[in-house]
Design a protein around this motif. Structure first.
Motif, PDB file in Angstrom:
ATOM      1  N   SER A  63       2.001  -0.246   2.175  1.00 17.25           N
ATOM      2  CA  SER A  63       1.224  -1.464   1.554  1.00 17.25           C
ATOM      3  C   SER A  63       1.943  -2.806   1.699  1.00 17.25           C
ATOM      4  O   SER A  63       0.858  -4.150   1.702  1.00 17.25           O
ATOM      5  CB  SER A  63       0.461  -1.266   0.493  1.00 17.25           C
TER       6      SER A  63
ATOM      7  N   ASN B 157       3.067   4.295   5.982  1.00 17.23           N
ATOM      8  CA  ASN B 157       1.888   3.580   6.065  1.00 17.23           C
ATOM      9  C   ASN B 157       1.712   2.598   5.030  1.00 17.23           C
ATOM     10  O   ASN B 157       1.167   1.961   3.500  1.00 17.23           O
ATOM     11  CB  ASN B 157       0.932   4.930   5.867  1.00 17.23           C
TER      12      ASN B 157
ATOM     13  N   ASN C 176       5.564  18.098  -3.492  1.00 17.63           N
ATOM     14  CA  ASN C 176       4.937  18.488  -4.198  1.00 17.63           C
ATOM     15  C   ASN C 176       4.438  19.672  -3.805  1.00 17.63           C
ATOM     16  O   ASN C 176       3.233  19.228  -2.814  1.00 17.63           O
ATOM     17  CB  ASN C 176       4.581  17.080  -5.396  1.00 17.63           C
TER      18      ASN C 176
ATOM     19  N   ASP D  46       3.710  18.097   1.422  1.00 14.21           N
ATOM     20  CA  ASP D  46       4.309  16.735  -0.087  1.00 14.21           C
ATOM     21  C   ASP D  46       5.585  17.816  -0.359  1.00 14.21           C
ATOM     22  O   ASP D  46       5.565  18.876  -0.455  1.00 14.21           O
ATOM     23  CB  ASP D  46       3.398  16.947  -0.220  1.00 14.21           C
TER      24      ASP D  46
ATOM     25  N   GLU E 288       5.453   4.007  -2.878  1.00 15.63           N
ATOM     26  CA  GLU E 288       5.168   2.257  -2.269  1.00 15.63           C
ATOM     27  C   GLU E 288       5.956   2.107  -2.921  1.00 15.63           C
ATOM     28  O   GLU E 288       5.798   0.959  -4.132  1.00 15.63           O
ATOM     29  CB  GLU E 288       4.081   1.731  -3.102  1.00 15.63           C
TER      30      GLU E 288
ATOM     31  N   ILE F 101       3.984   8.617   1.147  1.00 17.81           N
ATOM     32  CA  ILE F 101       4.464   8.598  -0.297  1.00 17.81           C
ATOM     33  C   ILE F 101       4.116   6.833  -0.814  1.00 17.81           C
ATOM     34  O   ILE F 101       4.432   6.246  -0.157  1.00 17.81           O
ATOM     35  CB  ILE F 101       5.404   8.980   0.152  1.00 17.81           C
TER      36      ILE F 101
ATOM     37  N   ASN G  53      -8.266   3.260   2.505  1.00 14.81           N
ATOM     38  CA  ASN G  53      -8.828   3.671   1.902  1.00 14.81           C
ATOM     39  C   ASN G  53     -10.539   3.753   1.619  1.00 14.81           C
ATOM     40  O   ASN G  53     -10.420   2.720   1.320  1.00 14.81           O
ATOM     41  CB  ASN G  53      -7.921   3.763   0.703  1.00 14.81           C
TER      42      ASN G  53
ATOM     43  N   GLN H 200      -3.594  10.408  -1.851  1.00 12.18           N
ATOM     44  CA  GLN H 200      -4.920  10.058  -1.220  1.00 12.18           C
ATOM     45  C   GLN H 200      -4.862   9.523   0.357  1.00 12.18           C
ATOM     46  O   GLN H 200      -6.255   9.566   1.275  1.00 12.18           O
ATOM     47  CB  GLN H 200      -5.339   8.788  -1.741  1.00 12.18           C
ATOM     48  N   MET H 201      -3.909   8.520   0.435  1.00 16.07           N
ATOM     49  CA  MET H 201      -3.750   8.269   2.082  1.00 16.07           C
ATOM     50  C   MET H 201      -3.572   9.256   2.982  1.00 16.07           C
ATOM     51  O   MET H 201      -4.126   9.872   4.126  1.00 16.07           O
ATOM     52  CB  MET H 201      -2.528   7.856   1.900  1.00 16.07           C
TER      53      MET H 201
ATOM     54  N   ILE I 222      -7.910   2.370  -5.348  1.00 16.33           N
ATOM     55  CA  ILE I 222      -6.073   2.533  -4.800  1.00 16.33           C
ATOM     56  C   ILE I 222      -4.889   3.007  -5.614  1.00 16.33           C
ATOM     57  O   ILE I 222      -4.493   3.639  -4.932  1.00 16.33           O
ATOM     58  CB  ILE I 222      -5.385   0.709  -4.724  1.00 16.33           C
TER      59      ILE I 222
ATOM     60  N   LYS J 183      11.379   5.499  -0.301  1.00 11.47           N
ATOM     61  CA  LYS J 183      11.107   5.885   1.687  1.00 11.47           C
ATOM     62  C   LYS J 183      12.137   5.640   2.559  1.00 11.47           C
ATOM     63  O   LYS J 183      12.942   6.344   3.465  1.00 11.47           O
ATOM     64  CB  LYS J 183      10.459   4.303   1.828  1.00 11.47           C
TER      65      LYS J 183
ATOM     66  N   PHE K  80      -3.733   2.532   7.589  1.00  7.54           N
ATOM     67  CA  PHE K  80      -4.421   2.733   6.835  1.00  7.54           C
ATOM     68  C   PHE K  80      -5.196   2.279   5.817  1.00  7.54           C
ATOM     69  O   PHE K  80      -4.398   1.727   5.146  1.00  7.54           O
ATOM     70  CB  PHE K  80      -4.395   4.483   7.686  1.00  7.54           C
TER      71      PHE K  80
HETATM   72  N1  LIG Z   1      -3.988   3.585  -2.394  1.00  6.86           N
HETATM   73  C1  LIG Z   1      -4.597   2.756  -0.679  1.00  6.86           C
HETATM   74  O1  LIG Z   1      -5.550   2.397  -1.071  1.00  6.86           O
HETATM   75  C2  LIG Z   1      -3.491   2.520  -0.180  1.00  6.86           C
HETATM   76  C3  LIG Z   1      -2.138   3.755  -0.525  1.00  6.86           C
HETATM   77  N2  LIG Z   1      -1.253   3.064   0.678  1.00  6.86           N
HETATM   78  C4  LIG Z   1       0.216   3.223   1.004  1.00  6.86           C
HETATM   79  O2  LIG Z   1       0.205   4.793   0.868  1.00  6.86           O
HETATM   80  C5  LIG Z   1       1.401   5.110   0.419  1.00  6.86           C
HETATM   81  C6  LIG Z   1       0.651   6.415  -0.147  1.00  6.86           C
HETATM   82  O3  LIG Z   1      -0.906   5.841  -1.209  1.00  6.86           O
HETATM   83  P1  LIG Z   1      -1.650   7.592  -1.990  1.00  6.86           P
HETATM   84  O4  LIG Z   1      -1.089   7.878  -1.447  1.00  6.86           O
HETATM   85  O5  LIG Z   1      -2.321   6.342  -3.093  1.00  6.86           O
HETATM   86  O6  LIG Z   1      -0.027   7.732  -2.837  1.00  6.86           O
HETATM   87  P2  LIG Z   1      -0.631   8.827  -3.903  1.00  6.86           P
HETATM   88  O7  LIG Z   1      -0.147   8.668  -4.879  1.00  6.86           O
HETATM   89  O8  LIG Z   1      -1.886   9.061  -3.688  1.00  6.86           O
HETATM   90  O9  LIG Z   1       0.004  10.195  -3.069  1.00  6.86           O
HETATM   91  C7  LIG Z   1       1.443   9.889  -2.588  1.00  6.86           C
HETATM   92  C8  LIG Z   1       1.861  11.551  -2.411  1.00  6.86           C
HETATM   93  O10 LIG Z   1       3.124  11.655  -1.853  1.00  6.86           O
HETATM   94  C9  LIG Z   1       4.457  12.547  -2.225  1.00  6.86           C
HETATM   95  N3  LIG Z   1       5.732  12.000  -2.753  1.00  6.86           N
HETATM   96  C10 LIG Z   1       5.616  10.999  -3.500  1.00  6.86           C
HETATM   97  N4  LIG Z   1       7.395  11.224  -3.219  1.00  6.86           N
HETATM   98  C11 LIG Z   1       7.505  12.012  -1.496  1.00  6.86           C
HETATM   99  C12 LIG Z   1       8.836  12.989  -1.250  1.00  6.86           C
HETATM  100  N5  LIG Z   1      10.172  12.644  -1.376  1.00  6.86           N
HETATM  101  N6  LIG Z   1       8.590  13.076  -0.281  1.00  6.86           N
HETATM  102  C13 LIG Z   1       7.359  13.965   0.058  1.00  6.86           C
HETATM  103  N7  LIG Z   1       6.318  13.522  -0.535  1.00  6.86           N
HETATM  104  C14 LIG Z   1       6.179  12.906  -1.703  1.00  6.86           C
HETATM  105  C15 LIG Z   1       3.602  12.358  -3.941  1.00  6.86           C
HETATM  106  O11 LIG Z   1       3.792  13.686  -4.843  1.00  6.86           O
HETATM  107  P3  LIG Z   1       4.026  13.098  -6.369  1.00  6.86           P
HETATM  108  O12 LIG Z   1       2.388  12.506  -7.273  1.00  6.86           O
HETATM  109  O13 LIG Z   1       4.532  14.621  -7.205  1.00  6.86           O
HETATM  110  O14 LIG Z   1       4.744  11.952  -6.372  1.00  6.86           O
HETATM  111  C16 LIG Z   1       1.963  11.930  -3.678  1.00  6.86           C
HETATM  112  O15 LIG Z   1       1.299  13.675  -3.241  1.00  6.86           O
HETATM  113  C17 LIG Z   1       1.499   4.447  -0.240  1.00  6.86           C
HETATM  114  O16 LIG Z   1       2.703   3.758   0.788  1.00  6.86           O
HETATM  115  C18 LIG Z   1       1.079   3.060  -0.560  1.00  6.86           C
HETATM  116  O17 LIG Z   1       1.243   1.803  -0.770  1.00  6.86           O
HETATM  117  C19 LIG Z   1      -2.142   2.335   2.179  1.00  6.86           C
HETATM  118  C20 LIG Z   1      -3.279   2.249   1.867  1.00  6.86           C
HETATM  119  C21 LIG Z   1      -3.564   2.276   0.757  1.00  6.86           C
END
Ligand SMILES: NC(=O)C1=CN([C@@H]2O[C@H](COP(=O)(O)OP(=O)(O)OC[C@H]3O[C@@H](n4cnc5c(N)ncnc54)[C@H](OP(=O)(O)O)[C@@H]3O)[C@@H](O)[C@H]2O)C=CC1
Ligand SMILES: CC(=O)CC(=O)SCCNC(=O)CCNC(=O)[C@H](O)C(C)(C)COP(=O)(O)OP(=O)(O)OC[C@H]1O[C@@H](n2cnc3c(N)ncnc32)[C@H](O)[C@@H]1OP(=O)(O)O
Length: 283
Positions: free
Chosen positions: A119, A117, A35, A33, A92, A90, A143, A13-14, A235, A97, A141
């Motif tokens: 949190s 990014n 995936n 990604d 959290e 990716i 959401n 989502q982010m 979130i 990371k 950023f």
């Molecule tokens: N959700 C929110 O409201 C907010 C989130 N954030 C931060 O943003 C980040 C992402 O959150 P969010 O978008 O919600 O998470 P999501 O779970 O929606 O997306 C994360 C994506 O990253 C992929 N991923 C995981 N590990 C890896 C890797 N090693 N290399 C490449 N891709 C990878 C995941 O794949 P798979 O599903 O296969 O693991 C998934 O598609 C986190 O750090 C979060 O704390 C910041 C602000 C707001």
């Protein structure tokens, strides 16, 4: 060097939201990604939001086409070698990371800025796994990214002024307002927001009121656009738990202890809207 080409890692989502606003602002964007399905879904989500924006006459057909033209799928992380900036979005988790930042430090040229990014995780610690800690920065950023105007810009202890200036300027170019925040657990946004969400979960846990009623209290009583439990689902409950754990560990203060009900839901795989179930059920 000015920032022209950006890789966004994580098409959830982010990451998808960040890629969209960067491509709309005219940057060349590579979305990656690990995936492949998540990458396809992220691109589809962006296309859908742009189509809706055209229907609502917020953007023209030409703007949609040029945004999509600026946006490319990157199948391999190695494509980051062509980028001036990488924004990581990716999971959290510090171990995951850190591993990624080590790889990016190897792959990217010396001038590339590495932004996260995250949190809540310490920027200084993420930067320390690289050989360029002065070019590592938090670009947090909110959401949903295309809608929310804020970006917290977080300097690690070694982040240099040039990196800070470039990233806060880029945030403005994306149409956001940036705020400089020090590298403390949860920064400013989640240090304030997450304890409120956690307290709302305690209120459910202790039987104070139902999730619906707690959300109604905060929506109608405090004019919040979403109630705290609806927002937690939005979130991601996994992300909420990670953030509470960072606050609890980082401050060693019991006021940040995650609610057992939050832990239970995450263990059950109830991660909120993205998994189909959290405090509410999504079809
Ligand atoms: N959700 C929110 O409201 C907010 C989130 N954030 C931060 O943003 C980040 C992402 O959150 P969010 O978008 O919600 O998470 P999501 O779970 O929606 O997306 C994360 C994506 O990253 C992929 N991923 C995981 N590990 C890896 C890797 N090693 N290399 C490449 N891709 C990878 C995941 O794949 P798979 O599903 O296969 O693991 C998934 O598609 C986190 O750090 C979060 O704390 C910041 C602000 C707001
Ligand atoms: C956890 C962290 O580290 C930090 C965080 O991000 S914390 C979370 C911060 N975010 C919030 O607090 C969000 C609170 N909620 C809101 O502000 C609003 O409910 C909302 C903006 C999400 C939706 O607003 P709404 O008025 O209820 O719904 P709706 O009318 O459907 O949407 C308003 C606009 O937002 C857009 N929008 C809604 N959800 C969206 C999404 N997920 N992605 C992109 N755009 C979205 C809609 O397309 C619509 O745009 P147009 O006006 O151009 O049509």
């Amino acid at each position: 060097m000015t920032i022209k080409r950006v890789m966004v890692i994580g098409a959830g989502q982010m990451g998808a939201g960040i890629a969209q606003v960067a491509a709309q602002a005219g940057f060349e964007v590579l979305l990656h990604d690990a995936n492949g399905t998540a990458l396809d879904e992220g691109i589809q989500r962006i296309e859908k939001l742009l189509t809706r924006a055209v229907q609502k006459t917020r953007i023209t057909d030409e703007e949609k086409a040029s945004t999509l033209n600026n946006l490319k799928r990157a199948k391999k992380l190695e494509d980051a070698r062509t980028c001036d900036l990488v924004i990581e979005a990716i999971v959290e988790n510090m171990d995951v990371k850190s591993k990624l930042f080590r790889e990016l430090d190897e792959i990217t040229p010396a001038h590339t800025i590495l932004a996260t990014n995250t949190s809540s995780l310490p920027i200084t610690e993420i930067a320390a796994v690289t050989n360029r800690p002065e070019q590592v920065i938090g670009m947090h950023f909110m959401n949903p990214v295309p809608v929310m105007k804020l970006v917290e810009v977080i300097r690690g202890i070694q982040t240099n002024d040039e990196t800070y200036e470039k990233i806060s300027q880029m945030a403005e170019e994306l149409g956001k307002t940036s705020v400089e925040v020090a590298d403390f657990p949860g920064f400013a946004a989640n240090r304030i927001l997450m304890p409120m969400i956690n307290e709302a979960i305690y209120a459910v846990y202790e039987g104070v009121a139902s999730p619906e009623d707690i959300d109604t209290v905060m929506k109608l009583g405090m004019n919040h656009p979403m109630g705290p439990l609806q927002l937690a689902d939005f979130i991601g409950l996994d992300t909420c738990l990670y953030i509470m754990e960072v606050l609890y560990d980082g401050f060693a203060d019991s006021k940040y202890r995650p609610c057992p009900l939050l832990r239970k839901y995450v263990k059950a795989g109830w991660h909120g809207k993205k998994s189909g179930r959290g405090f509410y059920v999504y079809s």
